[in-house]
Design a protein around this motif. Structure first.
Motif, PDB file in Angstrom:
ATOM      1  N   VAL A  23      -8.189  -8.494  -9.220  1.00  0.00           N
ATOM      2  CA  VAL A  23      -7.250  -7.264  -8.968  1.00  0.00           C
ATOM      3  C   VAL A  23      -7.810  -6.512  -7.848  1.00  0.00           C
ATOM      4  O   VAL A  23      -6.916  -6.115  -6.917  1.00  0.00           O
ATOM      5  CB  VAL A  23      -7.335  -6.477 -10.361  1.00  0.00           C
ATOM      6  N   THR A  24      -9.165  -6.630  -7.675  1.00  0.00           N
ATOM      7  CA  THR A  24      -9.620  -5.878  -6.130  1.00  0.00           C
ATOM      8  C   THR A  24      -9.239  -6.271  -5.098  1.00  0.00           C
ATOM      9  O   THR A  24      -8.710  -5.770  -4.062  1.00  0.00           O
ATOM     10  CB  THR A  24     -11.176  -5.705  -6.642  1.00  0.00           C
ATOM     11  N   ALA A  25      -9.298  -8.000  -5.136  1.00  0.00           N
ATOM     12  CA  ALA A  25      -8.836  -8.381  -4.004  1.00  0.00           C
ATOM     13  C   ALA A  25      -7.451  -8.233  -3.754  1.00  0.00           C
ATOM     14  O   ALA A  25      -6.948  -7.843  -2.542  1.00  0.00           O
ATOM     15  CB  ALA A  25      -9.191 -10.161  -4.035  1.00  0.00           C
ATOM     16  N   ALA A  26      -6.632  -8.223  -4.633  1.00  0.00           N
ATOM     17  CA  ALA A  26      -5.164  -8.202  -4.828  1.00  0.00           C
ATOM     18  C   ALA A  26      -5.045  -6.514  -4.156  1.00  0.00           C
ATOM     19  O   ALA A  26      -3.758  -6.466  -3.237  1.00  0.00           O
ATOM     20  CB  ALA A  26      -4.437  -8.210  -6.013  1.00  0.00           C
ATOM     21  N   SER A  27      -5.703  -5.596  -4.652  1.00  0.00           N
ATOM     22  CA  SER A  27      -5.482  -4.221  -4.232  1.00  0.00           C
ATOM     23  C   SER A  27      -5.744  -4.147  -2.806  1.00  0.00           C
ATOM     24  O   SER A  27      -4.958  -3.470  -2.114  1.00  0.00           O
ATOM     25  CB  SER A  27      -6.327  -3.421  -5.003  1.00  0.00           C
ATOM     26  N   GLU A  28      -6.776  -4.742  -2.102  1.00  0.00           N
ATOM     27  CA  GLU A  28      -6.979  -4.677  -0.696  1.00  0.00           C
ATOM     28  C   GLU A  28      -5.853  -5.334   0.072  1.00  0.00           C
ATOM     29  O   GLU A  28      -5.427  -4.687   0.957  1.00  0.00           O
ATOM     30  CB  GLU A  28      -8.406  -5.438  -0.627  1.00  0.00           C
ATOM     31  N   LEU A  29      -5.556  -6.310  -0.669  1.00  0.00           N
ATOM     32  CA  LEU A  29      -4.488  -6.986   0.476  1.00  0.00           C
ATOM     33  C   LEU A  29      -3.081  -6.571   0.246  1.00  0.00           C
ATOM     34  O   LEU A  29      -2.291  -6.427   1.526  1.00  0.00           O
ATOM     35  CB  LEU A  29      -4.548  -8.746  -0.133  1.00  0.00           C
ATOM     36  N   GLY A  74      -7.005   1.081   9.627  1.00  0.00           N
ATOM     37  CA  GLY A  74      -6.575   2.027   8.620  1.00  0.00           C
ATOM     38  C   GLY A  74      -7.638   2.870   8.389  1.00  0.00           C
ATOM     39  O   GLY A  74      -8.196   3.437   8.951  1.00  0.00           O
ATOM     40  N   GLY A  75      -7.694   3.025   6.770  1.00  0.00           N
ATOM     41  CA  GLY A  75      -8.425   4.573   6.522  1.00  0.00           C
ATOM     42  C   GLY A  75      -9.543   4.043   5.391  1.00  0.00           C
ATOM     43  O   GLY A  75     -10.462   4.871   5.063  1.00  0.00           O
ATOM     44  N   GLY A  76      -9.443   2.624   5.197  1.00  0.00           N
ATOM     45  CA  GLY A  76     -10.619   2.061   4.492  1.00  0.00           C
ATOM     46  C   GLY A  76     -11.897   1.933   5.128  1.00  0.00           C
ATOM     47  O   GLY A  76     -12.331   2.610   5.815  1.00  0.00           O
ATOM     48  N   LEU A  77     -12.787   1.265   4.511  1.00  0.00           N
ATOM     49  CA  LEU A  77     -14.077   1.082   4.757  1.00  0.00           C
ATOM     50  C   LEU A  77     -14.320  -0.388   5.593  1.00  0.00           C
ATOM     51  O   LEU A  77     -15.270  -0.693   6.025  1.00  0.00           O
ATOM     52  CB  LEU A  77     -15.165   1.022   3.650  1.00  0.00           C
ATOM     53  N   GLU A  83     -10.909   0.774 -14.044  1.00  0.00           N
ATOM     54  CA  GLU A  83     -11.148  -0.878 -14.300  1.00  0.00           C
ATOM     55  C   GLU A  83     -11.352  -1.457 -12.960  1.00  0.00           C
ATOM     56  O   GLU A  83     -11.772  -2.468 -12.877  1.00  0.00           O
ATOM     57  CB  GLU A  83      -9.978  -1.398 -15.150  1.00  0.00           C
ATOM     58  N   ILE A  84     -10.794  -1.000 -11.912  1.00  0.00           N
ATOM     59  CA  ILE A  84     -11.037  -1.444 -10.746  1.00  0.00           C
ATOM     60  C   ILE A  84     -11.285  -0.438  -9.415  1.00  0.00           C
ATOM     61  O   ILE A  84     -10.778   0.827  -9.602  1.00  0.00           O
ATOM     62  CB  ILE A  84     -10.144  -2.329 -10.020  1.00  0.00           C
ATOM     63  N   ILE A  85     -12.285  -0.493  -8.579  1.00  0.00           N
ATOM     64  CA  ILE A  85     -12.587   0.191  -7.589  1.00  0.00           C
ATOM     65  C   ILE A  85     -12.443  -0.642  -6.331  1.00  0.00           C
ATOM     66  O   ILE A  85     -13.308  -1.458  -6.146  1.00  0.00           O
ATOM     67  CB  ILE A  85     -13.781   0.862  -7.620  1.00  0.00           C
ATOM     68  N   ASP A  86     -11.431  -0.268  -5.522  1.00  0.00           N
ATOM     69  CA  ASP A  86     -11.239  -1.123  -4.218  1.00  0.00           C
ATOM     70  C   ASP A  86     -11.793  -0.402  -2.950  1.00  0.00           C
ATOM     71  O   ASP A  86     -12.537   1.089  -3.389  1.00  0.00           O
ATOM     72  CB  ASP A  86      -9.753  -1.509  -4.110  1.00  0.00           C
ATOM     73  N   SER A  87     -11.631  -0.726  -1.980  1.00  0.00           N
ATOM     74  CA  SER A  87     -12.547  -0.002  -0.703  1.00  0.00           C
ATOM     75  C   SER A  87     -11.877   1.346  -0.367  1.00  0.00           C
ATOM     76  O   SER A  87     -12.488   2.387  -0.174  1.00  0.00           O
ATOM     77  CB  SER A  87     -12.453  -0.807   0.538  1.00  0.00           C
ATOM     78  N   PHE A  88     -10.594   1.576  -1.204  1.00  0.00           N
ATOM     79  CA  PHE A  88     -10.096   2.710  -0.795  1.00  0.00           C
ATOM     80  C   PHE A  88     -10.711   3.772  -1.716  1.00  0.00           C
ATOM     81  O   PHE A  88     -11.115   4.966  -1.281  1.00  0.00           O
ATOM     82  CB  PHE A  88      -8.299   2.611  -0.959  1.00  0.00           C
TER      83      PHE A  88
END
Lengths: 149, 297, 132
Positions: A46-52, A103-106, C61-66
């Protein structure tokens, strides 16, 4: 690769807004849970999906996600394909480097997402758009984990 | 050719009806063969019942004429049973080749019975039937072999999983202190399991200190070191502190040689030192009871 | 999951307990909501006399880089305004994922739960968390 037989049930989701990102996360979580992914693996996916998906939204100007359960081989898995028709990424090497950000991420979007899944494939043409495909396999049996990226 | 085929399928049907008719006698004989006798040791009736199930399956396959097809639906009914038998033989130390030989051993008695059905065993139809029966028994042997192989794979996968779980006990050492003593080689899969179990224990015990003791780990390579560092980082994110203890001198050297930077990882020589540190940080002091107790058991 | 209708951005409430601000994050968090929260917290610290911020993420449940960046920025902004921030109750799966992602949020104070976070903020202003 092992996806020889026709893909059974590919779901397509639009990525055009904040709310779509949230919906993408929920659908990926749900599909991964149904396929038998453990909690940690679900969270990584889910985290990978959120990033992409955020990349698709922010850099690709929106696009869509295709969710495909992989149930043909001996292992179960999930493939996610993020497509956009945006400007594309000029320097893939650079984009894959930790800390590189437009973008604005890390700056961990692409390289970070790659570390969270078993397979990662990236195709981008300037002016034509970007396609990122990731796949993960339910572990338990010897996992075909690709060498650390 | 066509006549041959017709004769074959006629013979197959004859074999099918023979098996059905002589089910009881065949099962009685098979129950005394090593394959069934050694698996069903408790009661002979059980062996007879198991034999009957196999005879029924063979009969069902023969009737459909698919004598050489290991995927024939008739076999499906006995795959489970064969699987259990194979597993039982494998536990006694038999190889799949030896088990297959035992299956081949079933052929003699049933062929003998079949010959007795014909007044003239040399007649063409008698020969056809015996040949068909031989084919069918050969296929059964293949089915058993195949069952043995896939059972082996499943067993390995299951044992692997069990090993992963058994080999990583998380121990509560003190209020707020949990530890995992690691023994044996750490691969990627096991490191994952260790990380998850330890961090889950941190939550369930609300432990501020988590100790990873690697005294029993023979080698540490780059990948394992990375896992250690990830565990430490994850624990910190959760609000706990992860201590690595028991780094033997040889391993310490390896780590330095590999150029791995364990800079962010808090290390202690032994599990006891790590525990002492965790207690001290929580303001707990452990000291011998005052003088009086000296010398008593 | 605590969704609320999509699109309707309900802001995350910021509670004040003495001079500590308490924020509880739960379920699915939209990017906009997170950015809004960052602003709210900054304003509240600047206005009042908050000396600490506790962000309870046990329901996340999730923390992404944002979201990771938002949390890190809240902490560093608060620090500039002389307040300390503690993130409490991160789930193991989330922590493992962040570690894998390489997102270790070094500047952030963490605690197992809200209570511990409060204790941490109540303790004298010394280097609470180990630097190394």
């Amino acid at each position: 690769m092992m996806q020889v037989s026709p893909d059974t049930a590919t779901t397509s989701l639009p990525i055009g807004s904040d709310a779509d990102l949230a919906w993408v996360r929920q659908r990926v979580r749900q599909t991964a849970a149904e396929l038998g992914f453990g909690l940690v693996q679900q969270t990584k996916l889910v985290t990978a999906a959120s990033e992409l998906a955020r990349n698709t939204l922010v850099h690709g100007g929106g696009g869509h996600l295709e969710i495909t359960p992989l149930t043909t081989g001996p292992n179960r898995g999930l493939r996610l394909t993020f497509l956009d028709t945006g400007p594309g990424i000029r320097d893939i090497e650079q984009a894959m480097t930790d800390g590189f950000t437009t973008g604005g991420g890390l700056g961990l979007g692409l390289s970070g997402a790659k570390r969270l899944v078993n397979e990662f494939d990236f195709d981008s043409r300037p002016g034509e758009g970007t396609t990122v495909t990731i796949a993960a396999w339910v572990s338990g049996l010897p996992s075909p984990r690709a060498g650390a990226g | 050719m066509e006549q041959d085929a017709a004769a074959d399928s006629a013979a197959a049907r004859l074999v099918g009806s023979f098996l059905e008719r002589r089910r009881e006698q065949i099962a009685q004989r098979w129950a005394d063969e090593p394959l069934f006798r050694t698996v069903f040791t408790v009661s002979r009736d059980e062996a007879v019942e198991a034999s009957k199930a196999v005879v029924d399956a063979l009969s069902a396959v023969a009737v459909t004429g698919r004598l050489e097809d290991i995927e024939a639906p008739g076999f499906r009914a006995v795959r489970d049973q064969l699987g259990r038998m194979v597993a039982s033989r494998a536990r006694s130390g038999f190889t799949s080749a030896q088990i297959a030989d035992e299956v081949a051993g079933l052929r003699g008695s049933v062929t003998e019975l079949m010959r007795g059905e014909f007044p003239d065993p040399a007649a063409p139809d008698a020969k056809d039937c015996v040949l068909s029966l031989a084919l069918l028994m050969g296929t059964l042997r293949l089915v058993v072999m195949e069952t043995a192989l896939s059972a082996g794979e499943e067993l390995i996968a299951r044992q692997r999983q069990q090993l992963l779980e058994v080999a990583t006990p998380v121990i509560k050492l003190w209020e707020g202190v949990v530890a995992v003593p690691l023994i044996g080689t750490l691969d990627s899969a096991r490191s994952q399991v260790v990380m998850e179990s330890l961090l889950n224990a941190v939550v369930s015990e609300q432990a501020r200190y988590a100790i990873l003791d690697i005294t029993g780990v023979p080698t540490v390579d780059t990948l394992v070191a990375q896992h250690l560092m990830k565990t430490v980082a994850a624990a910190r994110l959760m609000g706990a502190e992860c201590i690595v203890s028991g780094i033997r001198p040889a391993i310490a050297q390896t780590i330095v040689h590999l150029g791995i930077d364990l800079g962010t990882v808090l290390t202690h020589a032994g599990l006891a030192d790590a525990l002492a540190y965790a207690l001290e940080r929580q303001g707990i002091e452990v000291s011998p009871r005052a003088t009086a107790g000296a010398g008593r058991l | 999951m605590n969704g609320g209708p999509f699109g309707g951005l309900t802001p995350v409430p910021v509670l004040a307990l003495g001079d500590i601000l308490l924020v509880t994050l739960q379920g699915e968090l939209h990017d906009g909501t997170a950015e809004q929260l960052q602003e709210d917290i900054t304003h509240r610290i600047a206005q009042g006399n908050a000396s600490g911020v506790v962000i309870d993420i046990s329901g996340v449940e999730i923390i992404d880089s944002f979201l990771g960046r938002i949390l890190a920025e809240i902490a560093s902004t608060a620090r500039l305004l002389a307040a300390r921030t503690v993130v409490a109750g991160m789930r193991p799966a989330v922590a493992i994922t962040l570690a894998e992602l390489g997102l270790t949020l070094p500047g952030l104070h963490t605690a197992l739960n809200t209570e511990r976070a409060m204790d941490l903020l109540a303790s004298p202003r010394s280097p609470v968390q180990k630097g190394t």
